[in-house]
Design a protein around this motif. Structure first.
Motif, PDB file in Angstrom:
ATOM      1  N   GLY A 110       0.852  -1.183   0.000  1.00  0.00           N
ATOM      2  CA  GLY A 110       0.000   0.000   0.000  1.00  0.00           C
ATOM      3  C   GLY A 110       0.889   1.234   0.000  1.00  0.00           C
ATOM      4  O   GLY A 110       0.504   2.311  -0.485  1.00  0.00           O
ATOM      5  N   SER A 111       2.100   1.098   0.528  1.00  0.00           N
ATOM      6  CA  SER A 111       3.032   2.223   0.614  1.00  0.00           C
ATOM      7  C   SER A 111       3.295   2.817  -0.764  1.00  0.00           C
ATOM      8  O   SER A 111       3.259   4.041  -0.940  1.00  0.00           O
ATOM      9  N   ILE A 114       0.325   4.770  -2.068  1.00  0.00           N
ATOM     10  CA  ILE A 114       0.210   6.122  -1.494  1.00  0.00           C
ATOM     11  C   ILE A 114       1.142   7.069  -2.253  1.00  0.00           C
ATOM     12  O   ILE A 114       0.753   8.160  -2.680  1.00  0.00           O
ATOM     13  N   TYR A 135      -1.673   8.739   9.458  1.00  0.00           N
ATOM     14  CA  TYR A 135      -0.711   7.652   9.260  1.00  0.00           C
ATOM     15  C   TYR A 135       0.642   8.300   8.975  1.00  0.00           C
ATOM     16  O   TYR A 135       0.803   9.035   8.003  1.00  0.00           O
ATOM     17  N   CYS A 182      -7.805   8.094   5.665  1.00  0.00           N
ATOM     18  CA  CYS A 182      -7.506   6.703   6.003  1.00  0.00           C
ATOM     19  C   CYS A 182      -8.720   6.178   6.755  1.00  0.00           C
ATOM     20  O   CYS A 182      -9.067   6.704   7.810  1.00  0.00           O
ATOM     21  N   ASN A 186      -5.790   4.472  10.756  1.00  0.00           N
ATOM     22  CA  ASN A 186      -4.548   4.315  11.503  1.00  0.00           C
ATOM     23  C   ASN A 186      -3.991   5.734  11.581  1.00  0.00           C
ATOM     24  O   ASN A 186      -3.786   6.336  10.518  1.00  0.00           O
ATOM     25  N   VAL A 216      -6.824   0.159   3.795  1.00  0.00           N
ATOM     26  CA  VAL A 216      -6.108  -1.099   4.010  1.00  0.00           C
ATOM     27  C   VAL A 216      -6.672  -1.895   5.191  1.00  0.00           C
ATOM     28  O   VAL A 216      -6.393  -3.074   5.325  1.00  0.00           O
ATOM     29  N   SER A 246      -4.142  -2.647   0.356  1.00  0.00           N
ATOM     30  CA  SER A 246      -2.957  -3.444   0.697  1.00  0.00           C
ATOM     31  C   SER A 246      -3.344  -4.847   1.123  1.00  0.00           C
ATOM     32  O   SER A 246      -4.416  -5.058   1.698  1.00  0.00           O
ATOM     33  N   SER A 248      -1.296  -6.457   3.203  1.00  0.00           N
ATOM     34  CA  SER A 248      -0.508  -6.678   4.423  1.00  0.00           C
ATOM     35  C   SER A 248      -1.343  -7.070   5.632  1.00  0.00           C
ATOM     36  O   SER A 248      -1.022  -8.015   6.342  1.00  0.00           O
ATOM     37  N   ARG A 257       5.049  -7.837  -0.258  1.00  0.00           N
ATOM     38  CA  ARG A 257       4.918  -6.397  -0.425  1.00  0.00           C
ATOM     39  C   ARG A 257       3.942  -6.068  -1.548  1.00  0.00           C
ATOM     40  O   ARG A 257       4.347  -5.736  -2.666  1.00  0.00           O
ATOM     41  N   LEU A 258       2.662  -6.171  -1.246  1.00  0.00           N
ATOM     42  CA  LEU A 258       1.666  -5.960  -2.292  1.00  0.00           C
ATOM     43  C   LEU A 258       0.503  -5.082  -1.867  1.00  0.00           C
ATOM     44  O   LEU A 258      -0.038  -5.234  -0.766  1.00  0.00           O
TER      45      LEU A 258
HETATM   46  C1  LIG Z   1      -2.940   3.284   6.872  1.00  0.00           C
HETATM   47  C2  LIG Z   1      -1.904   2.492   6.191  1.00  0.00           C
HETATM   48  N1  LIG Z   1      -1.769   2.620   4.870  1.00  0.00           N
HETATM   49  C3  LIG Z   1      -0.836   1.940   4.204  1.00  0.00           C
HETATM   50  C4  LIG Z   1       0.030   1.096   4.848  1.00  0.00           C
HETATM   51  C5  LIG Z   1       1.075   0.433   4.020  1.00  0.00           C
HETATM   52  O1  LIG Z   1       1.171  -0.898   4.207  1.00  0.00           O
HETATM   53  P1  LIG Z   1       1.970  -1.838   3.194  1.00  0.00           P
HETATM   54  O2  LIG Z   1       2.977  -1.033   2.479  1.00  0.00           O
HETATM   55  O3  LIG Z   1       2.559  -2.894   4.076  1.00  0.00           O
HETATM   56  O4  LIG Z   1       0.930  -2.381   2.279  1.00  0.00           O
HETATM   57  C6  LIG Z   1      -0.071   0.938   6.234  1.00  0.00           C
HETATM   58  C7  LIG Z   1       0.861   0.074   6.989  1.00  0.00           C
HETATM   59  O5  LIG Z   1       0.908   0.041   8.182  1.00  0.00           O
HETATM   60  C8  LIG Z   1      -1.072   1.646   6.924  1.00  0.00           C
HETATM   61  O6  LIG Z   1      -1.237   1.534   8.237  1.00  0.00           O
END
Ligand SMILES: Cc1ncc(COP(=O)(O)O)c(C=O)c1O
Length: 412
Positions: A110-111, A114, A135, A182, A186, A216, A246, A248, A257-258
């Motif tokens: 998800g990183s 973003i 976040y 978000c 988070n 996510v 994501s 994760s 990492r997806l």
């Molecule tokens: C709100 C939020 N977005 C995105 C992510 C990105 O996660 P990842 O890159 O592991 O998919 C996280 C990871 O903690 C998150 O908390």
């Protein structure tokens, strides 16, 4: 002190100014102190990072056990066709049957979704509105993409729900390009209501802004709440809505990492595909594992949800019984922002690792200042991730209670 970056006469190579501006992650910056404590033989409970101890589904692990492809090559830049198809099936299962595989870009977590989204909608110097606490890595990706993140404050008094339309609209300037949310949130654990999402869609429409929704934690909502996805409104604002997703947390696949970026905006998709082509592909093995998501039994998702609900309850009931601790009941995800009776949560979190021991154990939590875009906010708050089992969380609550008493005496 940093060297003088503007001294062009210097013969030494100079790093960029923007590199020095990327903030250290508040989730990870105390890691050296945790490592030192562990070297002393201290047991450190990790509530500082969202890396759950929940097991990955067996159907996914079996892909690794049975792996026979050799060599392990690149995959397609948009994404592995089977994984894309599995994601399409997943989104259709949620009721969003207008999503085709052509609307999905596979990302490295998800990183990357973003970062790509910020790159896609902003020129350097443009602004993105978001809600604080936020976040923390939004801050990093904003710097990387030359974007100014403007945090609109939300408060624990209102469960960190959104301010009124008027407050949000007043924050829009001629540099604002997008609103980033978000949901479930988070670090606050807030789940926005249908009315809140509707309001953001209306603002995006009226002001001509993109609306980026990081979902996510979509599956993790508690006490009967339903998650209202931006997908619900995507066809109403097809050029403006972008969902960030994501694997994760949904399937305990943090090390795979997806993620995905999903939109109906074809210009965004084709631009992002060009970036994806530049970085060639996401992991072949990772996508083969994640493509099994359609075989994950409902019972897995149900049990994981029940487990997080139990953890939330144990943490919430435990912490709110400690004098001076402020904790709104988390509505979703597996995080919470907690107000502590300390002046400097940074110092407290560090002290937990360097000085505090109870039966040779301590707990690691994240100071919340880094979860704000505005300097000076969140000084007496911490972010706690309830990613350990209930017995461990019960122990962590006891540790925090003892620690707060000792820390208070130490400072007195
Ligand atoms: C709100 C939020 N977005 C995105 C992510 C990105 O996660 P990842 O890159 O592991 O998919 C996280 C990871 O903690 C998150 O908390």
């Amino acid at each position: 002190m940093f060297p003088d970056y503007n001294n062009h006469m210097s013969s030494s190579a100079r790093i960029s100014r923007r590199l020095t501006q990327v903030p250290a992650s508040p989730i990870r910056k105390l890691v050296p102190f945790a490592v030192a404590a562990k070297k002393e033989g201290v047991h450190v409970y990790h509530l500082n990072i969202g890396d759950p101890d929940i097991k990955t589904p067996d159907v996914m692990l079996n892909v690794l056990r049975d792996w026979d492809k050799n060599p392990i090559g690149y995959d397609q830049s948009q994404g592995n066709p089977e994984f894309l198809e599995a994601m399409r099936t997943y989104y259709h299962g949620l009721g969003f049957t207008f999503i085709g595989t052509k609307n999905i870009q596979v990302t490295n977590g998800g990183s990357e979704a973003i970062s790509m989204a910020l790159f896609a909608v902003c020129n350097p110097g443009d602004e993105v509105l978001t809600f604080e606490p936020l976040y923390t890595n939004y801050n990093s990706y904003a710097v990387v993409n030359g974007v100014t993140l403007k945090g609109i404050l939300t408060s624990s008094d209102t469960g960190f729900h959104l301010p009124t339309r008027d407050v949000i609209e007043k924050a829009v300037t001629d540099k604002t390009r997008a609103i980033l949310i978000c949901n479930p949130n988070n670090p606050t654990g807030t789940v926005y209501t249908a009315e809140e999402i509707r309001m953001l869609v209306d603002i995006a429409k009226e002001k001509g802004l993109f609306l980026l929704s990081d979902e996510v934690y979509r599956e993790y909502t508690y006490d009967g709440r339903t998650h209202v996805s931006l997908f619900t409104f995507m066809q109403e604002i097809p050029d403006k809505a972008i969902v960030l997703d994501s694997m994760s947390k949904r399937y305990s696949l943090c090390g795979v990492r997806l993620g995905t970026l999903v939109t109906l905006n074809e210009e965004v998709l084709s631009g992002i595909l060009a970036i994806a082509q530049g970085r060639l592909s996401s992991g072949l093995v990772d996508q083969a594992i994640a493509a099994k998501l359609t075989d994950v039994p409902d019972s897995y998702m149900r049990e994981v949800h029940e487990e997080y609900t139990r953890r939330r309850d144990v943490l919430y009931d435990g912490l709110r019984s400690i004098p001076g601790v402020v904790i709104p009941k988390p509505e979703g995800a597996f995080y919470t922002i907690v107000g502590l009776p300390v002046a400097d949560a940074d110092d407290f979190c560090k002290w937990l690792l360097t000085d505090f021991r109870d039966n040779n154990e301590t707990v690691m939590i994240a100071p919340a200042a880094g979860f704000y875009a505005t300097a000076g906010r969140g000084k007496n708050e911490v972010r706690i991730a309830y990613v350990l089992n209930t017995a461990a969380i019960t122990r962590c609550v006891a540790l925090l209670k003892t620690a707060l008493t000792e820390y208070g005496k130490r400072k007195a």
